[in-house]
Design a protein around this motif. Structure first.
Motif, PDB file in Angstrom:
ATOM      1  N   LEU A 218       6.151  51.765  35.105  1.00 30.01           N
ATOM      2  CA  LEU A 218       4.784  52.254  34.870  1.00 30.01           C
ATOM      3  C   LEU A 218       4.816  53.654  34.259  1.00 30.01           C
ATOM      4  O   LEU A 218       4.099  53.959  33.320  1.00 30.01           O
ATOM      5  N   PHE A 219       5.672  54.509  34.834  1.00 28.13           N
ATOM      6  CA  PHE A 219       5.763  55.885  34.354  1.00 28.13           C
ATOM      7  C   PHE A 219       6.223  55.920  32.897  1.00 28.13           C
ATOM      8  O   PHE A 219       5.641  56.604  32.063  1.00 28.13           O
ATOM      9  N   GLN A 220       7.280  55.155  32.600  1.00 29.64           N
ATOM     10  CA  GLN A 220       7.804  55.154  31.235  1.00 29.64           C
ATOM     11  C   GLN A 220       6.808  54.543  30.243  1.00 29.64           C
ATOM     12  O   GLN A 220       6.691  55.011  29.116  1.00 29.64           O
ATOM     13  N   LEU A 221       6.092  53.518  30.687  1.00 30.36           N
ATOM     14  CA  LEU A 221       5.085  52.922  29.801  1.00 30.36           C
ATOM     15  C   LEU A 221       4.004  53.951  29.473  1.00 30.36           C
ATOM     16  O   LEU A 221       3.578  54.073  28.331  1.00 30.36           O
ATOM     17  N   TYR A 657      -0.893  45.277  24.843  1.00 29.43           N
ATOM     18  CA  TYR A 657      -2.263  44.845  24.562  1.00 29.43           C
ATOM     19  C   TYR A 657      -2.341  43.376  24.149  1.00 29.43           C
ATOM     20  O   TYR A 657      -3.378  42.754  24.240  1.00 29.43           O
ATOM     21  N   GLN A 658      -1.200  42.841  23.672  1.00 30.78           N
ATOM     22  CA  GLN A 658      -1.293  41.509  23.072  1.00 30.78           C
ATOM     23  C   GLN A 658      -0.732  40.390  23.927  1.00 30.78           C
ATOM     24  O   GLN A 658      -1.051  39.229  23.712  1.00 30.78           O
ATOM     25  N   ASP A 659       0.108  40.737  24.903  1.00 35.09           N
ATOM     26  CA  ASP A 659       0.767  39.693  25.676  1.00 35.09           C
ATOM     27  C   ASP A 659       0.113  39.583  27.057  1.00 35.09           C
ATOM     28  O   ASP A 659       0.062  40.558  27.809  1.00 35.09           O
ATOM     29  N   GLU A 660      -0.361  38.394  27.380  1.00 35.01           N
ATOM     30  CA  GLU A 660      -1.047  38.140  28.663  1.00 35.01           C
ATOM     31  C   GLU A 660      -0.221  38.560  29.877  1.00 35.01           C
ATOM     32  O   GLU A 660      -0.747  38.956  30.904  1.00 35.01           O
ATOM     33  N   ARG A 661       1.129  38.465  29.747  1.00 37.57           N
ATOM     34  CA  ARG A 661       1.995  38.748  30.903  1.00 37.57           C
ATOM     35  C   ARG A 661       1.819  40.183  31.398  1.00 37.57           C
ATOM     36  O   ARG A 661       2.145  40.502  32.531  1.00 37.57           O
ATOM     37  N   PHE A 662       1.322  41.087  30.519  1.00 38.48           N
ATOM     38  CA  PHE A 662       1.233  42.507  30.894  1.00 38.48           C
ATOM     39  C   PHE A 662      -0.187  42.929  31.256  1.00 38.48           C
ATOM     40  O   PHE A 662      -0.483  44.115  31.340  1.00 38.48           O
ATOM     41  N   GLU A 664      -1.966  42.802  34.041  1.00 38.77           N
ATOM     42  CA  GLU A 664      -2.126  43.585  35.281  1.00 38.77           C
ATOM     43  C   GLU A 664      -1.619  45.019  35.102  1.00 38.77           C
ATOM     44  O   GLU A 664      -2.223  45.976  35.572  1.00 38.77           O
ATOM     45  N   ILE A 665      -0.479  45.145  34.413  1.00 43.58           N
ATOM     46  CA  ILE A 665       0.074  46.488  34.191  1.00 43.58           C
ATOM     47  C   ILE A 665      -0.882  47.313  33.334  1.00 43.58           C
ATOM     48  O   ILE A 665      -1.114  48.490  33.592  1.00 43.58           O
ATOM     49  N   LEU A 666      -1.467  46.673  32.318  1.00 38.43           N
ATOM     50  CA  LEU A 666      -2.379  47.384  31.422  1.00 38.43           C
ATOM     51  C   LEU A 666      -3.563  47.942  32.205  1.00 38.43           C
ATOM     52  O   LEU A 666      -3.967  49.091  32.012  1.00 38.43           O
TER      53      LEU A 666
END
Length: 681
Positions: A218-221, A657-662, A664-666
């Motif tokens: 999360l921090f690096q993102l 922004y484009q991949d559903e897998r992310f 929750e993180i977004l």
């Protein structure tokens, strides 16, 4: 989205208004805060063999009472109960205070389990808890949380348990399934339960591993997304510098640039040409030639028709940069010096020149970012020793120009692990080789005080026409003491060496002007020996000084010692550093040994990191060093590297922004006000 987790803590069973107010003091406001309030350690009631117990640590012992306990009374209601236990083949003494009642419960021959502080040397345990019978039925691992006086551990455990029982199902998995599988991480819900109520050490280890990776990712993102947003927010920032003029300038230098200088320069010039704003950190050991790289970068900006600024932490450093850049540039650029001590009419004139672009380069302290300084077209800003400047100071500098390219320089060799984390939103260039002809400083560790041998060594160097620093440590608890130490040493040396050799004194109690004066006298060789507290640490250049003697060297960290050592060895002569130290512990001895074996700042900083942890590199608070709940950047650096690579891939491929897998993180990242704020910054 997770709405129940955002409910106030009063919704949790057992929390009323009064307790809620106390929990608020711990920063706990919502159900989610409570669930993610992790223990800082765990009490384990596992019974270990005596040989495995650590001295002064909490331990649990099971043994058989050799005789009935004995109680002594002293004072009002005070008592001491002593019992001897047979544990394995040893007799262990157990002591309990103010629990005389236990005498009736415990009899010779019975088995008893006690927990408390273990004294390895006396085979004795000071008991905080006891129970009859063996340890089997004890809960194995108990969470221990950070508390304030108003909340007890028992209460906190109870309400966290209630929150887990009721709300655990509301916790969503935020990592993509393939990440969880490939890194063999437990699911988020399961890991959360294990963090508070571990079934075993192994389960706890995996739960921690899971949250360490999640936290770092999360921090690096966030860092890398910020970097991307910052770059995109400042397009139209390209500086079209004149390559031929720049080459002529470099060829006019009295020395050849090193490979590392050329590499760093290439990165900086590429950033200048790009349409995005530069945000780069230039790291280079003391004496590695950062100033030359800075000068060339400033000149590039001038040939592109812009103004450049160089901001440094102290006036004397500003003056030194002013002198060295003036001699490098000759008549190629108009340079001015603007510090707090430039006042009145002269200041007014300089401000006028800056505003009308009659000046190309402005060198100064943070006086550069005061409101009355108006730049005409600020294209490039260099901030030296950047961790000494707060975030707000850097921001106000950016707000002044359009969107200048910003280069931060530091001579503190920050280990790569920390650089990529603390400065994750920056590009990092490293100058990791020394200019030709620089002789490494020879370093010696001498036990104890200023011996006759050291005193005559100082005298020898000075008879050769050289100069010496003698450094006293800053004793933080008492400025009085520290100044006294320096003054005593000054008198002692003056007695030995004067009148033939002049001894000077500099310490934190002197005003800025007095310090500047002493430094000027030393630079002009009017003073041969300078006794000082660590005020000489940053950047002052006296090529004639060849000897650095550090008193009580064990009080300094490696990085600080290395910075001090970097004050000498700046000319062509062989230089020396003598560390006077009598370290009491292994870490201190190790530190001295490392100092005598290596002069490579990056190697030292890696070692320092292992010995001390990251805090000291950045001066605790304003450094922007992230606070992690579970992860430790030094200890878990492999997980940090992995998270950084994963984040880079996610951001560069626009998966966030484009991949559903992310998804929750977004959501979590978008809740961060910095991300929202930075787009506007």
């Amino acid at each position: 989205m997770d709405s129940r987790l955002q409910l106030p803590i009063t919704e949790v069973k057992g929390i009323g208004e009064k307790l809620a107010a106390h929990l608020n003091e711990l920063g706990l406001f919502t159900v989610e805060d409570l669930l993610f309030y992790f223990p800082y350690r765990y009490d384990s009631y596992e019974v270990k063999p005596l040989t495995e117990l650590a001295h002064d640590e909490k331990a649990t012992i099971e043994g058989q009472l050799i005789a009935d306990p004995v109680v002594q009374f002293y004072g009002k209601k005070k008592s001491r109960l002593t019992m001897n236990l047979q544990v394995e083949n040893f007799a262990v003494k157990a002591v309990m205070f103010n629990r005389a009642f236990a005498k009736k419960q415990l009899n010779a021959g019975e088995t008893v389990t006690v927990t408390g502080k273990w004294d390895q040397h006396r085979l004795q345990i000071t008991v905080s808890q006891f129970k009859k019978g063996s340890a089997k039925s004890q809960e194995p691992i108990q969470p221990v949380y950070t508390l304030k006086e108003s909340v007890t551990l028992v209460t906190l455990r109870k309400v966290i348990k209630a929150a887990i029982d009721e709300y655990l199902e509301d916790i969503n998995e935020i990592l993509p399934e393939d990440y969880v599988l490939s890194y063999k991480l437990p699911a988020r819900r399961q890991a959360l339960r294990q963090m508070h109520y571990p079934e075993s050490r192994v389960m706890l280890k995996h739960a921690k591993r899971r949250f360490i990776y999640e936290e770092f990712l999360l921090f690096q993102l966030k860092m890398q997304l910020l970097r991307k947003l910052q770059r995109e927010a400042t397009s139209g920032n390209a500086q079209q510098y004149n390559n031929d003029t720049l080459t002529d300038f470099v060829q006019s230098f009295p020395f050849e640039l090193t490979g590392a200088q050329k590499r760093s320069l290439a990165g900086i010039l590429k950033d200048m040409k790009s349409p995005y704003r530069m945000n780069r950190l230039l790291q280079g050991d003391v004496g590695s030639g950062k100033t030359a790289v800075a000068a060339i970068s400033l000149y590039a900006s001038i040939t592109a028709g812009k103004q450049g600024a160089l901001m440094v932490p102290t006036e004397i450093l500003a003056e030194q940069h002013y002198e060295s850049l003036t001699s490098l540039f000759k008549d190629r650029a108009k340079i001015v010096l603007l510090t707090g001590s430039v006042k009145g009419k002269k200041r007014k004139e300089i401000l006028e020149q800056i505003k009308n672009h009659h000046v190309d380069i402005i060198i100064g302290t943070h006086a550069l970012i005061q409101d009355d300084v108006e730049f005409s077209d600020l294209g490039f800003v260099i901030v030296d020793e950047q961790h000494r400047f707060g975030v707000n100071q850097r921001r106000s500098l950016r707000d002044k120009g359009l969107h200048p390219d910003v280069l931060f320089m530091t001579a503190t060799p920050i280990p790569r692990t920390l650089a990529i984390t603390a400065f994750g939103d920056m590009d990092v260039s490293v100058i990791d080789e020394m200019p030709a002809g620089r002789k490494p400083v020879e370093t010696y560790w001498v036990k104890g005080e200023l011996t006759d041998r050291v005193l005559s060594f100082i005298q020898k160097e000075i008879q050769k026409g050289h100069q010496a620093y003698v450094i006293c440590p800053l004793i933080e608890e008492s400025e009085q003491l520290e100044v006294q130490d320096a003054i005593d040493l000054y008198h002692k040396l003056a007695e030995i060496y004067e009148p033939h050799i002049t001894v000077g004194l500099m310490h934190g109690r002197l005003g800025n002007e007095e310090k500047e004066e002493v430094m000027k006298q030393f630079a002009a060789n009017e003073i041969q020996i300078l006794v000082s507290t660590t005020v000489v640490e940053v950047g002052v250049n006296v090529p004639n000084a060849t000897l650095m003697v550090v008193h009580d060297a064990e009080r300094f960290g490696l990085s600080q010692l290395h910075q001090l050592r970097g004050r000498v060895g700046r000319g062509a002569e062989q230089s020396y550093c003598v560390l006077l130290a009598d370290p009491k512990n292994e870490v201190g001895k190790e530190r001295m040994r490392i100092m005598t074996e290596t002069t490579d700042g990056f190697e030292l900083s890696e070692q320092d990191l292992k010995l001390r942890g990251p805090g000291d590199f950045f001066g605790r608070k304003q450094s922007g060093m992230p606070e992690f709940k579970v992860g430790d950047m030094v200890h878990d650096y492999r997980a940090l590297e992995t998270a950084r690579q994963d984040a880079a891939e996610i951001i560069s491929n626009d998966l966030l922004y484009q991949d559903e897998r992310f998804r929750e993180i977004l959501h979590l990242i978008e809740e961060d006000e910095n991300i929202a704020g930075k787009v506007l910054d």
